[in-house]
Design an enzyme around this catalytic site. Sequence first.
Site, mmCIF file in Angstrom:
data_model
loop_
_atom_site.group_PDB
_atom_site.id
_atom_site.type_symbol
_atom_site.label_atom_id
_atom_site.label_comp_id
_atom_site.label_asym_id
_atom_site.label_seq_id
_atom_site.Cartn_x
_atom_site.Cartn_y
_atom_site.Cartn_z
ATOM 1 N N HIS A 276 0.896 -1.147 -0.026
ATOM 2 C CA HIS A 276 0.158 0.027 0.045
ATOM 3 C C HIS A 276 0.847 1.306 0.044
ATOM 4 O O HIS A 276 0.912 1.969 -1.044
ATOM 5 C CB HIS A 276 -1.045 -0.028 1.267
ATOM 6 C CG HIS A 276 -1.759 -1.258 1.373
ATOM 7 N ND1 HIS A 276 -2.561 -1.608 0.055
ATOM 8 C CD2 HIS A 276 -2.085 -2.234 2.428
ATOM 9 C CE1 HIS A 276 -3.138 -2.904 0.693
ATOM 10 N NE2 HIS A 276 -2.904 -3.166 1.726
ATOM 11 N N ASP A 327 -4.941 -8.786 -2.984
ATOM 12 C CA ASP A 327 -5.256 -8.395 -1.833
ATOM 13 C C ASP A 327 -6.386 -9.271 -1.081
ATOM 14 O O ASP A 327 -6.372 -10.217 -0.821
ATOM 15 C CB ASP A 327 -5.148 -6.814 -1.435
ATOM 16 C CG ASP A 327 -5.024 -6.480 0.051
ATOM 17 O OD1 ASP A 327 -5.213 -7.314 0.802
ATOM 18 O OD2 ASP A 327 -4.940 -5.281 0.437
HETATM 19 C C1 NGQ Z 1 -5.534 -7.473 6.043
HETATM 20 N N1 NGQ Z 1 -6.146 -5.633 4.704
HETATM 21 O O1 NGQ Z 1 -4.442 -7.796 6.215
HETATM 22 O O2 NGQ Z 1 -6.340 -8.185 5.524
HETATM 23 C C2 NGQ Z 1 -5.569 -6.227 6.148
HETATM 24 C C3 NGQ Z 1 -6.460 -5.255 7.023
HETATM 25 C C4 NGQ Z 1 -5.205 -4.921 9.350
HETATM 26 C C5 NGQ Z 1 -5.464 -4.951 3.746
HETATM 27 N N2 NGQ Z 1 -4.607 -4.114 4.056
HETATM 28 C C6 NGQ Z 1 -6.212 -5.811 8.240
HETATM 29 N N3 NGQ Z 1 -6.366 -4.891 2.674
HETATM 30 O O3 NGQ Z 1 -4.273 -3.900 8.664
HETATM 31 O O4 NGQ Z 1 -5.129 -4.854 10.240
HETATM 32 ZN ZN ZN Z 2 -3.202 -6.904 3.032
#
Ligand code: NGQ
Ligand code: ZN
Length: 462
Positions: A276, A327
Amino acid sequence: MSGGHLFATDALLPVGWSRNVLLGWNAVGTLTTVRTDAVPPPNAQIASGPLIPGMPNLHSHAFQRAFAGLSEYRTAAAQDSFWSWRTLMYRFAARLDPAQMEAIATWLYTEMLEAGYTSVCEFHYVHHQGDGQPYADSATLSLALLQAAQATGMGLTLLPVLYQSSGFGGQPANEGQRRFLHTTDAMLRLLETLRPVCEAQGARLGLAPHSLRAVPQDTLCEALAGLDAICPGAPVHIHIAEQTKEVDDCLAWSGQRPVAWLMNHMPVNRRWCLVHATHMDDDECWRAAASGAVAGLCPSTEANLGDGLFDFPRWRNHGGAWGIGSDSHACVNAAEDLMVLEYGQRLRTRIRNIGATPQQLHTATALMLGALQGGAQAAGRAIGGLAEGQQADFAMLDARQLALAGLPPETMLDVHVFASHRNNTISEVWTAGQRRVANSRHTLHDTAAASFIEARSQLLND
Ligand code: NGQ
Ligand code: ZN
């Protein structure tokens, strides 16, 4: 297994579109010949359309494929956000079992291959049973992913995730995170267990400290040293600066923004993938780009979760490497994610063809070659396109499709990305010199789809 040959009238090589290309590969699927202006040898297989390199997918949480689209309604939260999505996603993750993980990943990799992704970096963080106890074999869920990759022919970089805290400064993890947690020692033991399994199937092992929220500074240093003792130089991926709240919390904790903190405290270099990295100031941007780290862009998920827009022209002006990932898998299509990336920038800047470069004037070609280079670097595997020494991973555009028929190859690729609806515009996909997708269908399509539907029903109805 023996090697093979394929002749293509048009193929996208690292230097650009080339004519009359003969590809040859050896028994393990490594390209040994890439010759342009060649004559097809007798009995050579001839590609029915232009060849494009297989695209690395640099960021995946496989299990989330079964959750994609299931949070598109208003919850009780005052305002739905990344954080309210995460609460629902944790609830979903709490019920997942190993057979479901394998079924979901097998279908996901089938879809990825059909859509032009030939390898994936699994940022894998659901490790334990629902109550947080490790499985009898603590590698159980990692092995489910390895098995899915093996069965589908998907190239894999497995990145077990280190997760210890719920926020900056070592705040204790919450209940929804208990399946994710490891001591540093336990994580290093897991890496030791996985290393020979990965090697045996040509997968690459690395490490993913989840985020600066989830991994305290001392742990990060110890884990990196431990990783280097087990797999020197292995890839390191981290979620960073994905939400403005993360930037604010990091400032409150350290006085520094997340990317600045990382650059100040960690030896960030080409082996790192900054997933990101949406919210950077100018200083963070040039420092991160100059480090050689790859920016792991996930355009469709970042849009879906309301992260914000990455400043792509600024990153590229600093010479930054970048690649794409699907993702959360709201969209599983390499062409579509490149389109979303380009469109986000057009909307922001009111300029067209942002992705094109002085060397590659056609936007889809330039985007594809850029994402390929950064994706291969992030994966830590020899998957950098149609060149000798790289793996024979490629896709064939279907020149018979109405949307593409009669066009020159660089325009076919533009149409494939921007104007084809991306249905059936890829006819074949090969990984490591073996055909996995023919007539736009993976050989496992039907069985994998059935198992996925069953797994998702179980997860929703149990
Ligand atoms: C994840 N999601 O690891 O699924 C993360 C969210 C977090 C993305 N970065 C969870 N899309 O960052 O705690
Ligand atoms: Zn992620």
